[in-house]
Write a protein that holds these residues in place. Structure first.
Motif, PDB file in Angstrom:
ATOM      1  N   THR A  28     -30.254  31.722 -45.495  1.00 34.45           N
ATOM      2  CA  THR A  28     -29.135  31.010 -45.990  1.00 34.45           C
ATOM      3  C   THR A  28     -29.023  31.006 -47.508  1.00 34.45           C
ATOM      4  O   THR A  28     -28.199  30.361 -48.076  1.00 34.45           O
ATOM      5  CB  THR A  28     -29.152  29.744 -45.268  1.00 34.45           C
ATOM      6  OG1 THR A  28     -30.169  28.798 -45.986  1.00 34.45           O
ATOM      7  CG2 THR A  28     -29.334  29.598 -43.750  1.00 34.45           C
ATOM      8  N   TYR A  31     -24.243  33.363 -47.065  1.00 31.67           N
ATOM      9  CA  TYR A  31     -23.633  32.831 -45.864  1.00 31.67           C
ATOM     10  C   TYR A  31     -22.719  33.903 -45.192  1.00 31.67           C
ATOM     11  O   TYR A  31     -22.194  33.563 -44.155  1.00 31.67           O
ATOM     12  CB  TYR A  31     -22.758  31.630 -46.260  1.00 31.67           C
ATOM     13  CG  TYR A  31     -23.152  30.211 -46.758  1.00 31.67           C
ATOM     14  CD1 TYR A  31     -24.596  30.110 -46.636  1.00 31.67           C
ATOM     15  CD2 TYR A  31     -22.296  29.134 -46.684  1.00 31.67           C
ATOM     16  CE1 TYR A  31     -25.016  28.995 -47.043  1.00 31.67           C
ATOM     17  CE2 TYR A  31     -23.093  28.054 -47.163  1.00 31.67           C
ATOM     18  CZ  TYR A  31     -24.355  27.798 -47.367  1.00 31.67           C
ATOM     19  OH  TYR A  31     -24.769  26.723 -47.718  1.00 31.67           O
ATOM     20  N   ASP A 123     -27.451  26.929 -51.353  1.00 30.86           N
ATOM     21  CA  ASP A 123     -27.681  26.270 -49.982  1.00 30.86           C
ATOM     22  C   ASP A 123     -28.397  24.801 -49.897  1.00 30.86           C
ATOM     23  O   ASP A 123     -29.631  25.058 -50.633  1.00 30.86           O
ATOM     24  CB  ASP A 123     -28.313  27.229 -48.923  1.00 30.86           C
ATOM     25  CG  ASP A 123     -28.395  26.393 -47.546  1.00 30.86           C
ATOM     26  OD1 ASP A 123     -27.491  26.146 -46.930  1.00 30.86           O
ATOM     27  OD2 ASP A 123     -29.762  25.959 -47.268  1.00 30.86           O
ATOM     28  N   GLY A 148     -20.609  25.531 -44.767  1.00 28.45           N
ATOM     29  CA  GLY A 148     -21.118  26.762 -44.183  1.00 28.45           C
ATOM     30  C   GLY A 148     -21.562  26.605 -42.883  1.00 28.45           C
ATOM     31  O   GLY A 148     -21.937  25.601 -42.395  1.00 28.45           O
ATOM     32  N   LYS A 150     -24.511  29.010 -40.343  1.00 27.35           N
ATOM     33  CA  LYS A 150     -24.980  30.204 -40.240  1.00 27.35           C
ATOM     34  C   LYS A 150     -26.390  29.750 -39.255  1.00 27.35           C
ATOM     35  O   LYS A 150     -26.692  28.779 -39.230  1.00 27.35           O
ATOM     36  CB  LYS A 150     -25.470  30.984 -41.673  1.00 27.35           C
ATOM     37  CG  LYS A 150     -25.940  32.130 -41.404  1.00 27.35           C
ATOM     38  CD  LYS A 150     -26.237  32.953 -42.596  1.00 27.35           C
ATOM     39  CE  LYS A 150     -27.089  34.159 -42.467  1.00 27.35           C
ATOM     40  NZ  LYS A 150     -26.960  34.833 -43.822  1.00 27.35           N
TER      41      LYS A 150
END
Length: 167
Positions: A28, A31, A123, A148, A150
């Motif tokens: 991460t 993204y 992140d 975000g 993911k």
């Protein structure tokens, strides 16, 4: 470690592509979902060069082991003195000081270019990157919750900032 930090060249793009695609697929730290093609990475590189933005690589024993860059933080003219940077390393080179050498070079280049501030978007779960940036004088400036998405999870983003012309 005998490490060389130098400007990236077109010949470095296949390795840069391999490094960024690994990050896209496994972390991460970025993204993005889809890996990039060599054509896309080449277009990115050419835009960076045309915009006067640095793309640098760390080379160890003749092999590129990481890269870094920065670009204007946001596309409005009022942000022209603020940049956001990125550093990516191959897996074998993490924890060996490569990232610090790349970041140090980017900071120096930003200062020499008359820039005012450097920003890191990290992140929030990446505690290693947050602590790494603190070692270089970056301070926490913002926490954005669930901005975000993911790997089937919401991701929080931390903004850190370094004012470049403060002693």
């Amino acid at each position: 470690m005998d490490l060389i930090i130098r400007n990236a060249a077109p010949r470095d793009l296949p390795v840069i592509l391999e490094i960024i695609n690994h990050a896209i697929l496994t972390s991460t730290a970025i993204y993005d979902y889809e890996i990039r093609t060599l054509e896309e990475q080449t277009a990115w590189f050419e835009k960076m060069v045309n915009d006067g933005m640095p793309v640098i690589v760390a080379e160890f024993e003749g092999a590129v082991v990481g890269y870094g860059s920065y670009s204007i933080f946001r596309p409005k003219i009022g942000y022209k003195f603020s940049v956001e940077h990125s550093i990516y390393l191959d897996e074998k080179s993490r924890g060996l000081g490569v990232g610090g050498k790349l970041l140090g070079s980017l900071i120096q280049r930003a200062k020499e270019s008359g820039l005012h501030t450097m920003i890191a978007g990290i992140d929030a779960a990446n505690r290693g990157s947050i602590e790494f940036h603190k070692k270089y004088g970056f301070v926490d400036k913002g926490y954005l919750r669930e901005v975000g998405f993911k790997f089937d999870q919401w991701l929080d983003l931390v903004f850190m900032q370094l004012i470049l012309d403060e002693e």
